[in-house]
Design a protein around this motif. Structure first.
Motif, short mmCIF file in Angstrom:
data_model
loop_
_atom_site.label_atom_id
_atom_site.label_comp_id
_atom_site.label_asym_id
_atom_site.label_seq_id
_atom_site.Cartn_x
_atom_site.Cartn_y
_atom_site.Cartn_z
N GLU A 6 35.13 5.30 6.98
CA GLU A 6 36.03 4.26 6.91
C GLU A 6 36.81 4.54 5.64
N ILE A 7 36.28 4.93 4.56
CA ILE A 7 36.85 4.95 3.17
C ILE A 7 37.43 6.61 3.11
N GLY A 8 36.77 7.67 3.76
CA GLY A 8 37.08 8.79 3.51
C GLY A 8 35.89 9.57 2.93
N ARG A 9 35.55 10.77 3.43
CA ARG A 9 34.30 11.45 2.83
C ARG A 9 34.51 11.88 1.57
N SER A 10 35.89 12.23 1.32
CA SER A 10 36.09 12.82 -0.06
C SER A 10 36.38 11.80 -1.03
N ASP A 11 36.22 10.61 -0.55
CA ASP A 11 36.48 9.41 -1.72
C ASP A 11 35.45 8.70 -1.87
N VAL A 12 34.11 8.97 -1.38
CA VAL A 12 33.03 8.24 -1.79
C VAL A 12 31.93 9.09 -2.68
N PHE A 13 31.73 8.25 -3.82
CA PHE A 13 30.87 9.15 -4.85
C PHE A 13 29.72 8.43 -5.10
N GLN A 14 28.76 9.07 -5.82
CA GLN A 14 27.49 8.48 -6.22
C GLN A 14 26.96 9.05 -7.31
N ILE A 15 26.27 8.25 -8.12
CA ILE A 15 25.31 8.75 -9.32
C ILE A 15 24.01 9.30 -8.68
N GLY A 16 23.21 10.04 -9.73
CA GLY A 16 21.97 10.65 -9.52
C GLY A 16 22.09 12.13 -9.85
N GLU A 17 20.77 12.69 -9.92
CA GLU A 17 20.38 14.20 -10.35
C GLU A 17 20.49 14.75 -9.04
N THR A 18 21.16 16.07 -8.92
CA THR A 18 20.63 16.98 -7.68
C THR A 18 19.22 17.44 -7.74
N GLY A 19 18.68 17.55 -6.47
CA GLY A 19 17.24 18.01 -6.55
C GLY A 19 17.10 19.21 -7.07
N GLU A 20 15.98 19.69 -7.77
CA GLU A 20 15.88 20.99 -8.57
C GLU A 20 15.24 21.93 -7.45
N SER A 21 14.79 21.50 -6.45
CA SER A 21 14.14 22.28 -5.43
C SER A 21 14.32 21.94 -4.07
N GLU A 22 14.62 22.67 -3.20
CA GLU A 22 15.37 22.58 -1.76
C GLU A 22 14.50 21.69 -1.06
N ARG A 23 13.18 21.51 -1.33
CA ARG A 23 12.27 20.25 -0.67
C ARG A 23 12.78 18.98 -0.93
N ARG A 24 13.27 18.93 -2.31
CA ARG A 24 13.65 17.61 -2.90
C ARG A 24 15.04 17.06 -2.80
N SER A 25 15.76 18.16 -2.69
CA SER A 25 17.31 17.95 -2.58
C SER A 25 17.71 17.42 -1.08
N MET A 26 18.62 16.58 -0.90
CA MET A 26 19.08 15.90 0.41
C MET A 26 19.94 16.94 1.00
N SER A 27 20.28 16.75 2.47
CA SER A 27 21.05 17.54 3.06
C SER A 27 22.62 17.43 2.80
N PHE A 28 23.32 18.54 2.60
CA PHE A 28 24.89 18.09 2.24
C PHE A 28 25.74 17.47 3.17
N THR A 29 24.97 17.24 4.51
CA THR A 29 25.49 16.36 5.25
C THR A 29 25.58 14.65 5.02
N ILE A 30 24.84 14.34 4.29
CA ILE A 30 24.75 12.91 3.85
C ILE A 30 24.87 12.83 2.52
N GLY A 31 25.26 11.40 2.19
CA GLY A 31 25.48 11.18 0.56
C GLY A 31 26.97 11.44 0.24
N GLY A 32 27.46 10.99 -0.88
CA GLY A 32 28.82 11.15 -1.28
C GLY A 32 28.97 12.19 -2.29
N LEU A 33 30.09 12.68 -2.80
CA LEU A 33 30.30 13.63 -3.76
C LEU A 33 29.73 13.07 -5.13
N PRO A 34 29.11 14.00 -6.03
CA PRO A 34 28.44 13.59 -7.38
C PRO A 34 29.83 13.13 -8.13
#
Length: 630
Positions: free
Chosen positions: A486-514
């Motif tokens: 609704e708002i635009g995928r390039s216009d939604v942002f979120q705080i939070g640390e990027t997962g250090e390992s592949e197991r802990r990091s979220m898929s790039f298809t979900i979430g907003g930009l850092p």
């Protein structure tokens, strides 16, 4: 152009290119689509879809219009018109017949058309067209109440206007002995029962099918598409164009059912609708004959003036008395009434049929309809935004930011943005945290941002950007994923640390930009604010350039975004954002300046020393005077 495959490809490409160019230039897309259709058809003669498509032209246009109206019905939830339900009912039930009657009179006495043509034309111009209203509302960003009224009127009136036209046409056949009056009455009643009852039944059946798990996810959209096309065709067998009412009722029924997958279905239908609207406007406009346009004379101009400046304002003014709208909303609604695809499509059908039945001016109905559509698209398309701004009915004059999660960090950011006159709102479901934001005089919304109440009561058209800044990274990802379409995928942002390992990091298809690079957690931002970090606004000038800003900023300071002179917001973490330039105002987050702190300490130390020295001097003078006295 005889190659239909090439013609379809050209229409599709030109339609989407017009949509993109309109978005880029901030223009109403309908205006560009209209211009492209004229260029392809009457102006150059490169194509004439009505002749090129042959017998497929009418059923293709009818099916496309049905899909568009169904998608419009999917956006109509009764909860969003609690405050405007009286106004919507009156506009549909009272204003529609008034417009029909007065437009028919104007067509006969001002436009010099025969009564059969005038009555059908009056019925056609009852419609206001969701295919035009929707892009205009998306572009103008009105406040929730006037936007809701215009949207409901356009979607509900479209099938009703088409049915009015059918009834007038069938009435003409009855008068000339080609149908029995009893048969027409029975057909109309039967068609209404089938349209309304069938639409409700089909909507509920699909809701049951989808919610009970009787259809896999990958088949839901195709099933929906097939049922819409089938219901439109079956109802049209009873009465021409009655299928439009069926699919509209079906869409409204599904919009008010609790179907968990409805959002995904809406997005699929919206994509299809954009393609169909773009193509249909070009096809219908390109199908006009140059002779039809040239046949217009001063009587057509007088008719258009009567429709726009007398009939519509009078009908809305009378029907909305005591409906709970203020004079600004009534003025806006009385002016904005663009006609669109349904009017042109049905006019083409009945105009040609009336001519074949011996009505001499049947083809002039097409020219008059085209003239009204062209005038309303141009006049209303370019005046809606300025008029809404003049009447203070725009949701936001500048791009706004929606902050989810009230904390010291978001409150400080909101106050800084507010100081720069950027619309900002903080949403949170925790009352104590919201209270802190309210004490800081920041606009707030108390409740769950993912709730249905938020969807209907929070006007998201005010905000071009979202920042999810709660203490739960997974929740931030969920929020930004939900609001991105609704708002635009390039216009939604979120705080939070990027997962250090592949197991802990979220898929790039979900979430907003850092929001920050590298990412910062909620706890880190909270501690930084406690340590004195704050937001600063710095305007770049010829003397103080971006290079100088970088050289003089305190170590650790991060640029969050910058505000362009046009009020546009550019976030530093967006891909391809570039660097701020002269005239931009940088919003940065960083520690307090050490040199200022040292200056304060030095000033305080110097002041303290001076005070002590002055006290010692006065003491010595006092002792000396006492000694001299003795």
């Amino acid at each position: 152009m005889q190659d239909l495959a090439l013609q379809l490809a050209l229409i599709g490409f030109a339609g989407i290119a017009s949509q993109w160019l309109a978005w880029k230039l901030r223009l109403p897309a309908i205006v560009l689509l209209f211009a492209v259709g004229l260029l392809f058809g009457p102006l150059t003669g490169a194509m004439n879809p009505r002749n090129d498509f042959g017998d497929l032209y009418t059923p293709l246009v009818s099916t496309a219009v049905a899909i568009i109206l169904f998608e419009g019905g999917l956006t109509l939830n009764f909860r969003e018109i609690r405050e405007t339900s009286t106004a919507v009912r009156r506009i549909v039930l009272l204003s529609g017949p008034i417009v029909w009657l007065l437009t028919a009179l104007a067509a006969h006495y001002v436009g010099d058309l025969s009564w059969p043509t005038s009555l059908v034309l009056g019925a056609l111009l009852v419609v206001t067209g969701p295919t035009v209203i929707m892009p205009l509302l998306r572009h103008a960003k009105l406040k929730a109440r006037p936007a809701s009224i215009l949207r409901w009127e356009a979607i509900v009136n479209d099938p009703l206007g088409a049915l009015f036209a059918v009834i007038c046409f069938e009435g003409y056949l009855v008068i000339h002995g080609q149908h029995a009056a009893e048969g027409l009455v029975l057909d109309v009643i039967f068609a209404l029962v089938i349209a309304i009852g069938g639409g409700i039944a089909a909507g509920r059946a699909l809701g049951w099918l989808f919610t009970r798990g009787h259809a896999p996810e990958y088949l839901k959209a195709p099933i929906l598409f097939a049922v819409v096309v089938a219901m439109n065709a079956l109802t049209n067998l009873v009465l021409e164009e009655a299928g439009l009412l069926t699919v509209t009722v079906m869409g409204i029924t599904m919009a008010n059912a609790r179907i968990s997958s409805l959002n995904e279905l809406k997005r699929f239908k919206e994509t299809i609708t954009i393609l169909l609207v773009s193509g249909l406007f070009i096809v219908l406009t390109a199908s006009l004959e140059a002779e039809t346009i040239l046949s217009l004379e001063w009587k057509a101009v007088a008719f258009i003036v009567a429709v726009l400046f007398i009939i519509r304002p009078l009908a809305i003014g009378l029907s909305t008395i005591g409906a709970g709208l203020d004079w600004k909303e009534r003025l806006l609604v009385s002016w904005i009434a663009p006609r669109g695809i349904v009017a042109v499509a049905v006019a083409g059908l009945f105009g040609a049929t009336l001519t074949n039945l011996g009505v001499a001016d049947g083809d002039r109905m097409i020219a008059y309809t085209f003239a009204v559509v062209a005038a309303t698209i141009l006049l209303h398309g370019f005046t809606l935004g300025p008029l809404a701004k003049l009447l203070d009915l725009k949701a936001a004059a500048r791009p706004g930011v929606l902050l989810v999660g009230a904390s010291r960090f978001t409150i400080a950011l909101a106050r800084r943005l507010k100081a720069q006159e950027v619309p900002v709102l903080i949403a949170d479901s925790n009352w104590s945290r919201i209270s802190e934001a309210r004490l800081a005089e920041v606009e707030t919304w108390y409740g769950e941002i993912l709730s249905e109440a938020a969807h209907h009561n929070l006007n998201l058209s005010r905000f071009d950007h979202m920042i999810a800044a709660t203490d739960n990274d997974a929740y931030n990802a969920l929020i930004t994923t939900d609001f991105a379409p609704e708002i635009g995928r390039s216009d939604v942002f979120q705080i939070g640390e990027t997962g250090e390992s592949e197991r802990r990091s979220m898929s790039f298809t979900i979430g907003g930009l850092p929001l920050f690079k590298p990412g910062k957690s909620f706890a880190q931002l909270r501690d930084l604010v406690v340590d004195g970090w704050n937001f600063q606004a710095t305007r770049l000038t010829d003397e103080f350039s971006y290079k100088k800003f970088v050289e003089t900023r305190v170590e650790g300071t991060q640029i969050l975004l910058w505000i362009k002179p046009s009020s546009a917001l550019v976030f530093a973490s967006s891909e391809g954002s570039g660097d701020p330039v002269e005239g931009d105002t940088i919003i940065s987050f960083g520690p307090p300046r050490a040199d200022r702190d040292q200056e304060k300490i030095a000033k305080a130390t110097t002041t303290d020393k001076d005070v002590r020295a002055e006290r010692a001097r006065r003491t010595i003078e006092s002792v000396t005077r006492k000694a001299q006295t003795l």
